[in-house]
Design a protein around this motif. Structure first.
Motif, PDB file in Angstrom:
ATOM      1  N   ALA A  65       0.883  -1.150   0.059  1.00  0.00           N
ATOM      2  CA  ALA A  65      -0.002  -0.052   0.109  1.00  0.00           C
ATOM      3  C   ALA A  65       0.750   1.164  -0.032  1.00  0.00           C
ATOM      4  N   LEU A  66       2.194   1.464   0.643  1.00  0.00           N
ATOM      5  CA  LEU A  66       3.127   2.300   0.469  1.00  0.00           C
ATOM      6  C   LEU A  66       3.487   2.529  -0.529  1.00  0.00           C
ATOM      7  N   ARG A  67       3.955   1.703  -1.417  1.00  0.00           N
ATOM      8  CA  ARG A  67       4.422   1.819  -2.596  1.00  0.00           C
ATOM      9  C   ARG A  67       3.345   2.394  -3.710  1.00  0.00           C
ATOM     10  N   GLU A  68       2.206   1.787  -3.503  1.00  0.00           N
ATOM     11  CA  GLU A  68       1.147   2.063  -4.547  1.00  0.00           C
ATOM     12  C   GLU A  68       0.822   3.579  -4.261  1.00  0.00           C
ATOM     13  N   ALA A  69       0.528   3.991  -2.917  1.00  0.00           N
ATOM     14  CA  ALA A  69       0.369   5.288  -2.627  1.00  0.00           C
ATOM     15  C   ALA A  69       1.417   6.312  -3.109  1.00  0.00           C
ATOM     16  N   SER A  70       2.631   5.829  -3.082  1.00  0.00           N
ATOM     17  CA  SER A  70       3.732   6.690  -3.620  1.00  0.00           C
ATOM     18  C   SER A  70       3.515   6.738  -5.223  1.00  0.00           C
ATOM     19  N   LEU A  71       3.309   5.785  -5.796  1.00  0.00           N
ATOM     20  CA  LEU A  71       2.973   5.700  -7.423  1.00  0.00           C
ATOM     21  C   LEU A  71       2.052   6.520  -7.764  1.00  0.00           C
ATOM     22  N   ARG A  72       0.873   6.708  -6.860  1.00  0.00           N
ATOM     23  CA  ARG A  72      -0.233   7.599  -7.231  1.00  0.00           C
ATOM     24  C   ARG A  72      -0.182   8.906  -6.588  1.00  0.00           C
ATOM     25  N   ARG A  73       0.914   9.210  -6.018  1.00  0.00           N
ATOM     26  CA  ARG A  73       1.390  10.515  -5.356  1.00  0.00           C
ATOM     27  C   ARG A  73       0.314  10.810  -4.246  1.00  0.00           C
ATOM     28  N   ARG A  74      -0.007   9.852  -3.426  1.00  0.00           N
ATOM     29  CA  ARG A  74      -0.646   9.880  -2.306  1.00  0.00           C
ATOM     30  C   ARG A  74       0.403  10.246  -1.031  1.00  0.00           C
ATOM     31  N   ARG A  75       0.253  11.208  -0.291  1.00  0.00           N
ATOM     32  CA  ARG A  75       1.108  11.361   0.968  1.00  0.00           C
ATOM     33  C   ARG A  75       0.795  10.503   1.894  1.00  0.00           C
ATOM     34  N   VAL A  76       1.705   9.868   2.560  1.00  0.00           N
ATOM     35  CA  VAL A  76       1.647   9.151   3.814  1.00  0.00           C
ATOM     36  C   VAL A  76       2.731   9.771   4.962  1.00  0.00           C
ATOM     37  N   PRO A  77       2.014  10.422   5.957  1.00  0.00           N
ATOM     38  CA  PRO A  77       0.676  10.213   6.647  1.00  0.00           C
ATOM     39  C   PRO A  77      -0.280  11.295   6.424  1.00  0.00           C
ATOM     40  N   GLU A  78       0.149  12.331   5.590  1.00  0.00           N
ATOM     41  CA  GLU A  78      -0.783  13.541   5.432  1.00  0.00           C
ATOM     42  C   GLU A  78      -2.122  13.294   4.880  1.00  0.00           C
ATOM     43  N   GLU A  79      -2.201  12.391   3.957  1.00  0.00           N
ATOM     44  CA  GLU A  79      -3.312  12.174   3.151  1.00  0.00           C
ATOM     45  C   GLU A  79      -3.810  10.833   3.439  1.00  0.00           C
ATOM     46  N   LEU A  80      -3.077   9.873   3.940  1.00  0.00           N
ATOM     47  CA  LEU A  80      -3.472   8.425   4.104  1.00  0.00           C
ATOM     48  C   LEU A  80      -2.622   7.763   5.242  1.00  0.00           C
ATOM     49  N   SER A  81      -3.433   7.131   6.146  1.00  0.00           N
ATOM     50  CA  SER A  81      -2.938   6.411   7.143  1.00  0.00           C
ATOM     51  C   SER A  81      -2.743   4.943   6.835  1.00  0.00           C
ATOM     52  N   ILE A  82      -1.631   4.390   7.141  1.00  0.00           N
ATOM     53  CA  ILE A  82      -1.354   3.006   6.588  1.00  0.00           C
ATOM     54  C   ILE A  82      -0.857   2.400   8.139  1.00  0.00           C
ATOM     55  N   VAL A  83      -1.488   1.231   8.251  1.00  0.00           N
ATOM     56  CA  VAL A  83      -0.974   0.619   9.734  1.00  0.00           C
ATOM     57  C   VAL A  83      -0.722  -0.712   9.433  1.00  0.00           C
ATOM     58  N   ALA A  84       0.382  -1.279   9.705  1.00  0.00           N
ATOM     59  CA  ALA A  84       0.659  -3.065   9.632  1.00  0.00           C
ATOM     60  C   ALA A  84       0.296  -3.274  10.929  1.00  0.00           C
ATOM     61  N   TYR A  85      -0.285  -4.812  11.025  1.00  0.00           N
ATOM     62  CA  TYR A  85      -0.438  -5.202  12.191  1.00  0.00           C
ATOM     63  C   TYR A  85       0.082  -6.664  12.385  1.00  0.00           C
ATOM     64  N   ASP A  86       1.372  -6.946  11.951  1.00  0.00           N
ATOM     65  CA  ASP A  86       2.090  -8.250  12.192  1.00  0.00           C
ATOM     66  C   ASP A  86       3.223  -7.709  13.046  1.00  0.00           C
ATOM     67  N   GLY A  87       4.006  -6.779  12.649  1.00  0.00           N
ATOM     68  CA  GLY A  87       5.166  -6.178  13.281  1.00  0.00           C
ATOM     69  C   GLY A  87       6.297  -7.036  13.130  1.00  0.00           C
ATOM     70  N   THR A  88       6.532  -7.751  11.886  1.00  0.00           N
ATOM     71  CA  THR A  88       7.683  -8.739  11.618  1.00  0.00           C
ATOM     72  C   THR A  88       8.777  -7.699  11.375  1.00  0.00           C
ATOM     73  N   TYR A  89      10.007  -8.349  11.087  1.00  0.00           N
ATOM     74  CA  TYR A  89      11.273  -7.674  10.933  1.00  0.00           C
ATOM     75  C   TYR A  89      10.998  -6.677   9.601  1.00  0.00           C
ATOM     76  N   ILE A  90      10.046  -6.887   8.581  1.00  0.00           N
ATOM     77  CA  ILE A  90      10.034  -6.330   7.481  1.00  0.00           C
ATOM     78  C   ILE A  90       9.341  -4.938   7.843  1.00  0.00           C
ATOM     79  N   SER A  91       8.694  -4.855   8.894  1.00  0.00           N
ATOM     80  CA  SER A  91       7.886  -3.493   9.132  1.00  0.00           C
ATOM     81  C   SER A  91       9.081  -2.567   9.885  1.00  0.00           C
ATOM     82  N   ARG A  92      10.060  -3.136  10.384  1.00  0.00           N
ATOM     83  CA  ARG A  92      11.236  -2.414  11.063  1.00  0.00           C
ATOM     84  C   ARG A  92      12.372  -2.162  10.145  1.00  0.00           C
ATOM     85  N   LEU A  93      12.319  -2.223   8.935  1.00  0.00           N
ATOM     86  CA  LEU A  93      13.564  -2.102   7.963  1.00  0.00           C
ATOM     87  C   LEU A  93      13.654  -0.408   8.192  1.00  0.00           C
TER      88      LEU A  93
END
Length: 105
Positions: A65-93
């Motif tokens: 979703a972060l990548r797609e938001a960037s491709l569509r020029r949507r600003r995170v977090p100003e225009e769009l909130s994205i929350v992950a709910y696993d908290g795996t190592y991937i989310s902490r890169l």
């Protein structure tokens, strides 16, 4: 609008709807685990709801979703909130600015 790219509990849906928040879901099959599966789900979200303002998903779904938001020029977090709910190592890169809820299972 709150949009979840994974299956949530009935209680989650009930609470969100009782709060008066519009809710929809893009449900992926249980065996859809490849990055391109999550990318397609994110594309569906933005195609269906170009003005979506919140997305909750697994870590891989949130990253897509972060990548797609960037491709569509949507600003995170100003225009769009994205929350992950696993908290795996991937989310902490270090290269990601992602809010994640850790689920110690």
């Amino acid at each position: 609008m709150y949009l979840n790219t994974a299956t949530s509990s009935k209680n989650t849906y009930r609470c969100i709807q009782e709060a008066g928040i519009q809710l929809d879901s893009v449900v992926m099959s249980a065996n859809a685990l490849r990055p391109e599966d999550f990318a397609r789900a994110a594309q569906k979200v933005f195609d269906r709801y170009p003005d979506v303002d919140a997305i909750s998903s697994t870590d891989l779904g949130a990253i897509a979703a972060l990548r797609e938001a960037s491709l569509r020029r949507r600003r995170v977090p100003e225009e769009l909130s994205i929350v992950a709910y696993d908290g795996t190592y991937i989310s902490r890169l270090p290269s990601l600015m992602l809010t994640a809820i850790l689920q110690p299972i």
